[in-house]
Design an enzyme around this catalytic site. Structure first.
Site, PDB file in Angstrom:
ATOM      1  N   LYS A  53       1.002  -1.443  -0.037  1.00 14.51           N
ATOM      2  CA  LYS A  53       0.325   0.632   0.043  1.00 14.51           C
ATOM      3  C   LYS A  53       0.665   0.721  -0.139  1.00 14.51           C
ATOM      4  O   LYS A  53       0.464   2.320  -0.730  1.00 14.51           O
ATOM      5  CB  LYS A  53      -0.189  -0.345   0.890  1.00 14.51           C
ATOM      6  CG  LYS A  53      -1.603  -0.561   1.207  1.00 14.51           C
ATOM      7  CD  LYS A  53      -2.284  -0.924   2.433  1.00 14.51           C
ATOM      8  CE  LYS A  53      -3.770  -2.438   2.048  1.00 14.51           C
ATOM      9  NZ  LYS A  53      -4.659  -2.457   3.375  1.00 14.51           N
ATOM     10  N   GLN A  97      -4.607  -1.385   9.725  1.00 18.32           N
ATOM     11  CA  GLN A  97      -4.513  -2.906   9.247  1.00 18.32           C
ATOM     12  C   GLN A  97      -5.410  -3.474  10.235  1.00 18.32           C
ATOM     13  O   GLN A  97      -4.889  -3.479  11.571  1.00 18.32           O
ATOM     14  CB  GLN A  97      -2.997  -2.730   8.837  1.00 18.32           C
ATOM     15  CG  GLN A  97      -3.052  -4.603   8.207  1.00 18.32           C
ATOM     16  CD  GLN A  97      -3.457  -4.652   6.765  1.00 18.32           C
ATOM     17  OE1 GLN A  97      -3.547  -3.100   6.156  1.00 18.32           O
ATOM     18  NE2 GLN A  97      -4.271  -5.487   6.119  1.00 18.32           N
ATOM     19  N   ASP A 120     -10.923   3.595   4.494  1.00 20.94           N
ATOM     20  CA  ASP A 120     -11.314   1.544   4.412  1.00 20.94           C
ATOM     21  C   ASP A 120     -12.610   1.832   4.440  1.00 20.94           C
ATOM     22  O   ASP A 120     -14.050   1.303   4.118  1.00 20.94           O
ATOM     23  CB  ASP A 120     -11.004   1.367   5.530  1.00 20.94           C
ATOM     24  CG  ASP A 120      -9.538   0.355   5.653  1.00 20.94           C
ATOM     25  OD1 ASP A 120     -10.064  -0.238   4.702  1.00 20.94           O
ATOM     26  OD2 ASP A 120      -8.937   0.641   6.740  1.00 20.94           O
TER      27      ASP A 120
HETATM   28  N1  GUN Z   1      -7.449  -5.559   6.518  1.00 20.46           N
HETATM   29  C1  GUN Z   1      -7.590  -6.577   5.547  1.00 20.46           C
HETATM   30  N2  GUN Z   1      -8.137  -6.135   4.521  1.00 20.46           N
HETATM   31  C2  GUN Z   1      -7.945  -5.043   4.896  1.00 20.46           C
HETATM   32  C3  GUN Z   1      -8.436  -3.532   4.341  1.00 20.46           C
HETATM   33  O1  GUN Z   1      -9.463  -3.423   3.520  1.00 20.46           O
HETATM   34  N3  GUN Z   1      -8.187  -2.594   5.465  1.00 20.46           N
HETATM   35  C4  GUN Z   1      -7.894  -2.912   6.427  1.00 20.46           C
HETATM   36  N4  GUN Z   1      -7.316  -1.659   7.211  1.00 20.46           N
HETATM   37  N5  GUN Z   1      -6.820  -3.681   7.179  1.00 20.46           N
HETATM   38  C5  GUN Z   1      -7.303  -4.873   6.338  1.00 20.46           C
END
Ligand code: GUN
Length: 283
Positions: A53, A97, A120
């Site tokens: 990311k 995350q 998100d």
């Molecule tokens: N863990 C697994 N998928 C995601 C996501 O799309 N965003 C976040 N913040 N954590 C995750």
């Protein structure tokens, strides 16, 4: 034999569009978009996701700030960090995350993120807006899935869409996006009776269960579109999805591979959300 939906190529297209969007925004006097990622603990898979990311953020011409925290971090420490990021004018998107260690209540953290910086789309305000159909920041994986379905040319109106999995991150928001596209949506989960039969009626299947090769090839309706959100590592180190890819490919018209399907497009959608958040905050 199913055609492959190439998530890598589609993600490159989206990332290029975002990159151009960022360049245009900055050229017009806009602030450089900034994304903060927070990772609590040292789960290797999460580390890889967050690293990808950050790399993509920088490549799109945006500013990336990664904050790694020890697994022992307390809820109040994390809340304090979120508060600082909320106030930081160089940060327009905040991504914590998931999953978080058990001493931290994730709902408490997600509610603390400024909804304007919630790239998100997990804040209750943004979830509520998604339900009402007027959201700007929506969860990245379901957005990515919609982009992949678009690539097949399938018109979702009146189609049967079956989602396997009901998580807040994927299953539930996925249902809302498909509903918005006028599909007839069924959400299946571990208590669903006759799952196989439900999948058999699906024109579109979104598999997000987190169990390797869970959806079998003979469950698939001939000509269906199969989107595999799963990323499972087998004991031999191989990455596989939630769908038996080989067998499902013989029935489906379109299918996403793992890796190289949903994952890359999810990241591209995060970049797009970060640009959207920046523009909303600056206006
Ligand atoms: N863990 C697994 N998928 C995601 C996501 O799309 N965003 C976040 N913040 N954590 C995750």
């Amino acid at each position: 034999m199913a055609q492959i939906i190439d998530g890598k190529t589609i993600s490159q297209q989206v990332r290029q569009e975002v990159k151009e969007g960022v360049a245009q925004w900055v050229k017009g006097g806009g602030v450089i978009p900034g994304l903060a990622t927070v990772l609590v603990g040292d789960d290797p898979a999460s580390q890889v996701y967050v690293k990808n990311k950050n790399k993509a953020t920088v490549e799109a011409g945006m500013h990336s700030r990664h904050i790694p925290l020890p697994v022992t971090t307390s809820e109040s420490q994390l809340l304090e960090l979120i508060d600082n990021l909320n106030r930081d004018s160089s940060i327009h998107g905040i991504l914590v995350q998931l999953p978080l260690p058990s001493q931290i209540k994730s709902s408490k953290i997600l509610e603390a993120i400024d909804p304007k910086k919630d790239v998100d789309g997990f804040h209750p305000i943004n979830v509520g807006r998604l339900v009402s159909g007027d959201a700007t920041l929506m969860p990245c994986t379901p957005l990515g899935v919609m982009r992949l379905i678009k690539e097949t040319g399938m018109d979702l109106r009146g189609k049967n869409a079956v989602i396997v999995g009901r998580s807040n991150i994927v299953g539930k928001p996925m249902a809302l996006l498909l509903l918005q596209a006028n599909a007839t949506v069924t959400i299946c989960h571990s208590h669903t009776k006759d799952l196989q039969q439900k999948v058999k009626e699906a024109d579109v299947v979104v598999a997000a269960i987190g169990k390797p090769n869970f959806v079998k090839g003979d469950w698939i309706k001939t000509g269906a579109v199969i989107i595999d959100v799963g990323i499972n590592r087998l004991p031999n180190g191989k990455l596989v999805g939630d769908v038996d890819f080989e067998a499902a490919s013989r029935e489906a018209a379109w299918i996403t591979p793992v890796p190289g399907g949903v994952g890359p497009v999810t990241i591209a959608m995060l970049l797009n959300n970060t640009l959207l958040a920046t523009k909303n905050i600056s206006h």
